[in-house]
Design an enzyme around this catalytic site. Structure first.
Site, short mmCIF file in Angstrom:
data_model
loop_
_atom_site.label_atom_id
_atom_site.label_comp_id
_atom_site.label_asym_id
_atom_site.label_seq_id
_atom_site.Cartn_x
_atom_site.Cartn_y
_atom_site.Cartn_z
N GLU D 57 0.85 -1.20 0.00
CA GLU D 57 0.00 0.00 0.00
C GLU D 57 0.88 1.24 0.00
O GLU D 57 0.57 2.24 -0.65
CB GLU D 57 -0.93 -0.01 1.21
CG GLU D 57 -2.02 -1.09 1.17
CD GLU D 57 -1.51 -2.49 1.47
OE1 GLU D 57 -0.37 -2.63 1.96
OE2 GLU D 57 -2.27 -3.46 1.22
N HIS D 126 -11.49 -6.37 7.90
CA HIS D 126 -12.22 -6.12 6.65
C HIS D 126 -13.48 -5.30 6.95
O HIS D 126 -14.49 -5.44 6.25
CB HIS D 126 -12.64 -7.43 5.97
CG HIS D 126 -11.52 -8.33 5.61
ND1 HIS D 126 -10.97 -9.23 6.48
CD2 HIS D 126 -10.83 -8.46 4.44
CE1 HIS D 126 -9.99 -9.89 5.87
NE2 HIS D 126 -9.87 -9.44 4.65
C1 LIG Z 1 -1.91 -5.10 4.26
C2 LIG Z 1 -2.79 -5.99 3.46
N1 LIG Z 1 -3.00 -5.70 2.15
C3 LIG Z 1 -3.83 -6.46 1.41
C4 LIG Z 1 -4.48 -7.55 1.96
C5 LIG Z 1 -5.45 -8.38 1.11
N2 LIG Z 1 -4.91 -9.70 0.80
C6 LIG Z 1 -5.17 -10.77 1.58
S1 LIG Z 1 -4.36 -12.15 1.08
C7 LIG Z 1 -3.64 -11.33 -0.22
C8 LIG Z 1 -2.68 -12.07 -1.11
C9 LIG Z 1 -1.46 -12.54 -0.39
O1 LIG Z 1 -0.65 -13.31 -1.23
P1 LIG Z 1 0.62 -14.09 -0.69
O2 LIG Z 1 1.40 -13.20 0.19
O3 LIG Z 1 1.33 -14.65 -1.85
O4 LIG Z 1 0.03 -15.23 0.24
P2 LIG Z 1 -0.86 -16.50 -0.16
O5 LIG Z 1 -2.30 -16.08 -0.06
O6 LIG Z 1 -0.47 -16.93 -1.52
O7 LIG Z 1 -0.55 -17.55 0.86
C10 LIG Z 1 -4.06 -10.01 -0.25
C11 LIG Z 1 -3.64 -9.01 -1.26
C12 LIG Z 1 -4.23 -7.81 3.32
N3 LIG Z 1 -4.79 -8.86 3.95
N4 LIG Z 1 -3.39 -7.02 4.04
#
Ligand SMILES: Cc1ncc(C[n+]2csc(CCOP(=O)(O)OP(=O)(O)O)c2C)c(N)n1
Ligand SMILES: Cc1ncc(C[n+]2csc(CCOP(=O)(O)OP(=O)(O)O)c2C)c(N)n1
Ligand SMILES: [Mg+2]
Ligand SMILES: [Mg+2]
Lengths: 411, 335, 411, 335
Positions: D57, D126
């Site tokens: 962000e 959320h």
């Molecule tokens: C600070 C923040 N930004 C955005 C999100 C929304 N979000 C939740 S999971 C995710 C993807 C994460 O991907 P990764 O780090 O590769 O983990 P994976 O889900 O593949 O285990 C996002 C963008 C969040 N939870 N927290």
């Protein structure tokens, strides 16, 4: 003076929905080829480990190479590992189904990634602390945390230790070395370093393990963790689970121009390993190496676990919108359960029949736990934590304004 | 004793009496902090107890949260409150909510100290008062001392507190009580009764305001530097005001406030932060709700303007005694 | 199971006040030794450049090695470079004195670091944009920005283009490619990447240069900048000015276990150069290489400028509290002004006399500008921006609540 | 049209009419956003205009600031408002102050969109409504639409605005107007007059509130989802309330508010965010100051509790119609 019109690079995965899955660019290194340096080797000499891949199980299920050398690892322990993965998979399957029935509001699976958390946990000792993401429930399963309690958390019912306050799968267990999951990506990476610093400042012998996804390495907290771990040489293992996807974006977006996520360690003098995350034995071997380093006061290790998120990101996600729907079947590193099963059979310590039986046992165990959890309640029925509890634990002692509000709320 | 010395003294006491206390931040270790609040502590207590950090507010607070959850009691310094924003996510999403989201299984007993406020020609990046950004966050406590005596007692209470406490130090009164008359000679804490600081440990409970001046005509609510500005303004303006030093913004001592306003029937609220959505809004909202039948005039707010803190014209921004007195008179004139 | 009591490493500089300065650990590479790869060489082949040091001027003032190869660099241009550095130094000296007289509230010098910003600027073109820290005023001086205007900013008087709103030395000049300085460390590093992305999205040919101090690389914004620059291959030069100190902490604290700050680039596949920051020609050569890369759409380059902050951090700082007071005199890379002077003399393009004369001219020029600036005002006397202006520029158009407040304030 | 479609439509119009507009954020490009607000835009306008970003962000907003200062108009998405904190420093210290500190030489025309509010069982990460953390910051504008029609017009106005605008999208009303009765069947925007969205470009000026329901007995101030809750509550409670939809929190349409309260003489303020130092505090403070002589009852606030947003018990946290109606009755009963 030359003037070129500038442009940006927009990286994209090799294939998109509609096309056939294509992993031809993904090189699968031969198992057993990576050297296993001493834990006190200098970061410089470990450089290649961040670009190759540590693999123990070969295509025939044989454990090969220097990282396979774990003489204390009995067949029982290997079978136990398999069972943990089966259990996690069965648990996921049941909870996925339950979510379709709207018993919890939400769920997140581990399908295809079971080896990472299940194997890593076996290198930890009681008192060590994980700072997990939502995709490491294997740490709880492999540490013997009751599945029924996990379900109660998922349902947010009255059996939920965190009192219905958190999103499903955001477990917490101090006793089982599982730090309360935040939900804000990345934040806990630096906290793990801080926890490890605390342990070292206290002269304790406990170490911490930090967890982050490939996509989340872009967050600032990742950097803070690297800086602090490097500066103070904190006793922490920094895990990156590269499951190829971050919701709809492929790992190449967050990785940018680097050859691997593990390479991030090099800018900080932190030894970095890249491991086949679908190879239970490789993960275990690497986890042991890194935790030993931490325990021996040699400082942090960065581990990139290369795996594949075979299912959707969560129950709110449909991956067929952004990748070929059969891509998971073509993932070159295979299935962690099948690979360990094959290894055990190759060792003569397992059989197809015993596997079917184990699956049935595990499923029965999970189903029994589910019945017990549902007897307490699900999100929309049964016993849930009293709304009055909403005002508890904001502070250790409830301040006057909250007491007033609780009264207004009718409690 | 100056406020700096009082804070250092509190940290020294805490380090000596509680092996779990750690003190760290930028330039905090060897050098002893850019305001000298930690001078000598590393030498005395060792570098595992008091140490320098890289320049990452996120890292400082994030590491402190982990350390607190391990079982230590970190007391960290953010060099200026203006630089706390990189740590804001860790403060709001993590420190403040850890106890709640884990149902008390993990906790976060820590103190985040930061110098606040203007009056030192520090311009927009060395002058801010972000208290309202903390009082809006459930799970945090927010403290603002106005003198050395309170600073020590409140800081020791904050360190003893089982939850995260934001400890805001008005830097303009670090070395002497400042009444807003920037053109007059500086006075020293030495000659102020609250510059007298008891030796050894003592705490002042969080959540208790104190009446600095009794009065009958109106109530002035203030904290930090503005307490001194308020006292000067009402003194010079011959205003029979009751001046309340809030000391803790959250939990707030609503009782002391309402008792006073019900008595005086008029209220002026002061702070240095920008007006809109400042903590004064909360105070005004509470006072009108709790004292509606007693109020004979609207609650007025005297605050920094809704602009960034300027450099050259900082005294036109600072809500000094003239503006405070004028507001008091306005409120008193309401019939 | 072995149990070691854990501990942390607390890095400290080699010497502290009271001891004799000691740079014996600091290896000074031989000038001219580093290769000069093609600008499109792959990051992997450039790896060594992040650990060695690009140096052009040798001990005798000769320009040697492949990086010295700048055939278009006339003697005039070299003399101009010297003059820029002399001017910056004279400006600093006058402003330091003025601050002692309390004419501005505060000041920050460049003593010992003049080559970095003065030389780098010469590789830029009009329209390019720097995102500087408070220690790159050489970018303004070398681009011909009026010194009098700089002084008005420092005094915050009515001649200040930023209307007394900013701390002294927080200049801003779009025309001279100098982005408004923030004061929050690090924040502008990612903004530079964003500006460069904007230029590329617009199909423009302008590039950006980001600036950060050694200590500030620990900030989160540094990471964001690396991630975005790497992912989109943005046309930006990422400069780290390693002047050995971050207020009271030495560069080893922020660097942690890494061999250099330049090494941070490797985790992102960003080519990284380490350069002798006290060598005007080396900085210029490296800046040209990196800006050419950016202009040729080859993406970002990370540059670590190795220099030494010879003065206090600011007028609020007394470095003798944390380092030997004569440490600056022992800095192994010497003085940038003396080294370029020696080079020019060695080339037969300069003399001791001309140098003395140039110093006098520059000082006269600065003194004249100062008189003009002070004729407008200083912080506490003369004409300052009207307080009414405080309400301007918060928004493009003043909203009702601010208009009300301005009225209340009496304007 | 749903609110999601209206937002997408606004972005589509902006991308088509202004080559300087860029749209980016996490999952925003190929996939079209986790809430689908940008679906199809990359395909239509190309990936230099609408693209995916890494999960940072800070990076998204920091890059957008640089891009805006270059001369483009970035419209970025933060996936959930709960995740804006890592970008808060860039928003507060940089975007908000760039014009001021450079005296207009550099500016930051950009829009930061983020879904806010609860009601989707999203728990603490959320569900948040951080508007007060923006309204306290000089240099920002803050907008909260309550329906598709406004969402499009306000978003286009925000994009046209020369300054940074925080655009908060109440996610619970993305797909239909929600009146707080979580146990009743969901209704669709299709059947709501404000679900009708004109084609092509149009803007609604920032800083203008609208009266959603005229009434004489009291004024209810609300924004976003709470507008619908307010309307349901007063309708069901047979309360003759004037319901004002603020639409823009800063700049605030104080005139519409004070005109109404001077008429009705009573006021209730609503929001979903926590009470203390919420935007309701500012509203209550302003109303008591501006309408003191007209008020016949204290201004009451109905808000989320001062706790993190819980999961299972989210409907006990959400300030639903029952709590709103009860507050209105309380305020009406004051004699
Ligand atoms: C600070 C923040 N930004 C955005 C999100 C929304 N979000 C939740 S999971 C995710 C993807 C994460 O991907 P990764 O780090 O590769 O983990 P994976 O889900 O593949 O285990 C996002 C963008 C969040 N939870 N927290
Ligand atoms: C976010 C933030 N944190 C802390 C500070 C206080 N501060 C100002 S300069 C400085 C040291 C910076 O050192 P370095 O990056 O090495 O730059 P140098 O001063 O050596 O040029 C610090 C800590 C700040 N301005 N901003
Ligand atoms: Mg992932
Ligand atoms: Mg430095």
């Amino acid at each position: 003076m030359t003037h070129t019109a500038l442009s940006l690079r927009f990286a994209a995965p090799d294939v998109r929905p509609g096309a056939a899955p294509d992993f031809s660019q993904f090189q699968v290194p031969v198992a057993g080829e990576m050297p296993r340096p001493a834990i006190d080797a200098t970061p410089e000499t470990l450089r290649d480990l961040a670009f190759g891949m540590i693999r123990v199980l070969d295509d025939t299920g044989q454990a090969v190479g220097p990282w396979a050398d774990m003489p204390d690892l009995t067949d029982d322990m290997r079978r136990e590992g398999l069972r943990h993965m089966l259990k996690l998979r069965a648990y996921d399957a049941r909870m996925l189904l339950a979510q379709r029935q709207q018993k919890p509001s939400f769920y997140m699976q581990h399908l295809g990634e079971e080896a990472v958390s299940c194997a890593f946990q076996r290198a930890l000792r009681p008192g060590d602390m994980n700072f997990p993401t939502y995709r490491q429930a294997g740490l709880l399963i492999a540490s013997g945390y009751p599945v029924k309690t996990m379900m109660c958390q998922v349902y947010g019912n009255d059996g939920d230790p965190v009192r219905g306050r958190q999103l499903p799968v955001f477990y917490s267990s101090k006793e089982h070395g599982f730090f309360s999951i935040s939900g804000n990506l990345g934040t806990q990476y630096i906290q793990a370093v801080g926890w490890a610093m605390g342990s070292a400042i206290a002269g304790d012998d406990k170490i911490a393990a930090a967890w982050i996804g490939d996509g989340s390495t872009a967050e600032s907290d990742f950097h803070a963790a690297m800086v602090f771990a490097s500066t103070y040489r904190a006793p922490v293992v920094l895990n990156i689970v590269n499951n190829q996807w971050a919701i709809s974006t492929f790992q190449g977006l967050a990785r940018g121009g680097a050859g691997s996520f593990a390479a991030r360690g090099h800018g900080f003098g932190i030894p970095a390993l890249r491991v086949d995350g679908n190879d239970y034995l490789a993960v275990l071997a690497v986890a042991r190496w890194a935790t030993e380093r931490a325990r021996a006061n040699l400082g942090p290790t960065l581990i990139e676990h290369v795996t594949y998120r075979a299912a959707g990101h969560s129950t709110s996600d449909d991956p067929s919108a952004y990748r070929p729907s059969d891509e998971d079947a073509c993932w070159p590193l295979g299935d962690p359960v099948l690979r360990l099963k094959q290894h055990l059979i190759a060792r003569g310590a397992w059989s197809a029949e015993r596997h079917i039986q184990a699956e049935a046992e595990v499923m029965a165990e999970i189903a029994a736990a589910q019945r017990k959890a549902e007897a307490i309640g699900t999100l929309h029925s049964g016993r849930r934590p009293s709304p009055a509890e909403m005002f508890d634990d904001v502070y250790a002692e409830m301040p006057p304004h909250l007491r007033r509000q609780r009264q207004q709320a009718g409690f | 004793m100056t406020m700096i010395e009082a804070i250092r003294d509190a940290l020294d006491v805490a380090l000596a009496q509680d092996p779990e206390v750690t003190v760290f931040g930028q330039d905090v270790g060897f050098f002893g902090g850019v305001f000298r609040c930690t001078a000598g502590l590393q030498k005395k207590h060792g570098e595992t107890r008091c140490f320098d950090t890289p320049i990452s507010e996120l890292g400082i607070v994030g590491a402190a949260i982990g350390m607190a959850s391990y079982g230590l009691k970190p007391v960290v310094e953010i060099q200026f409150a203006d630089y706390m924003y990189p740590a804001y996510d860790q403060i709001v999403s993590e420190a403040a909510r850890l106890r709640f989201r884990s149902a008390g299984e993990f906790t976060c007993p820590m103190v985040i100290r930061m110098p606040t406020g203007g009056g030192i020609f520090g311009a927009q990046t060395h002058s801010q008062s972000p208290e309202a950004l903390f009082t809006h966050v459930a799970g945090l406590k927010t403290v603002v001392p106005s003198n050395p005596h309170d600073a020590k007692g409140l800081l020791l209470a904050a360190i003893a507190d089982p939850d995260p406490v934001i400890f805001l130090e008005p830097k303009r009164i670090y070395n002497g009580p400042f009444d807003g008359h920037h053109n007059r000679p500086v006075t020293a804490w030495r000659s102020h009764p609250l510059g007298e600081v008891p030796e050894g440990p003592y705490t002042l409970p969080l959540g208790q305001a104190v009446i600095r001046r009794e009065g009958a005509a109106l109530t002035v609510l203030a904290y930090g530097t503005m307490v001194h500005v308020a006292l000067a303004a009402v003194q010079e303006g011959g205003i029979d005001a009751e001046v309340i030093d809030l000391r803790t913004l959250l939990p707030l001592d609503l009782e002391t406030i309402t008792t006073s306003v019900r008595k005086t029937r008029r209220c002026v609220v002061l702070h240095e932060a920008t007006l809109t959505s400042g903590f004064g809004a909360e105070l005004a909202a509470l006072v009108q709700a709790e004292c509606f039948w007693h109020l004979e005039a609207p609650v007025e707010r005297v605050t920094g303007w809704d602009t960034p803190y300027p450099h050259t014209n900082e005294w036109d921004y600072f809500p000094g005694p003239a503006r405070v007195a004028a507001a008091c008179h306005r409120v008193l004139e309401v019939k």
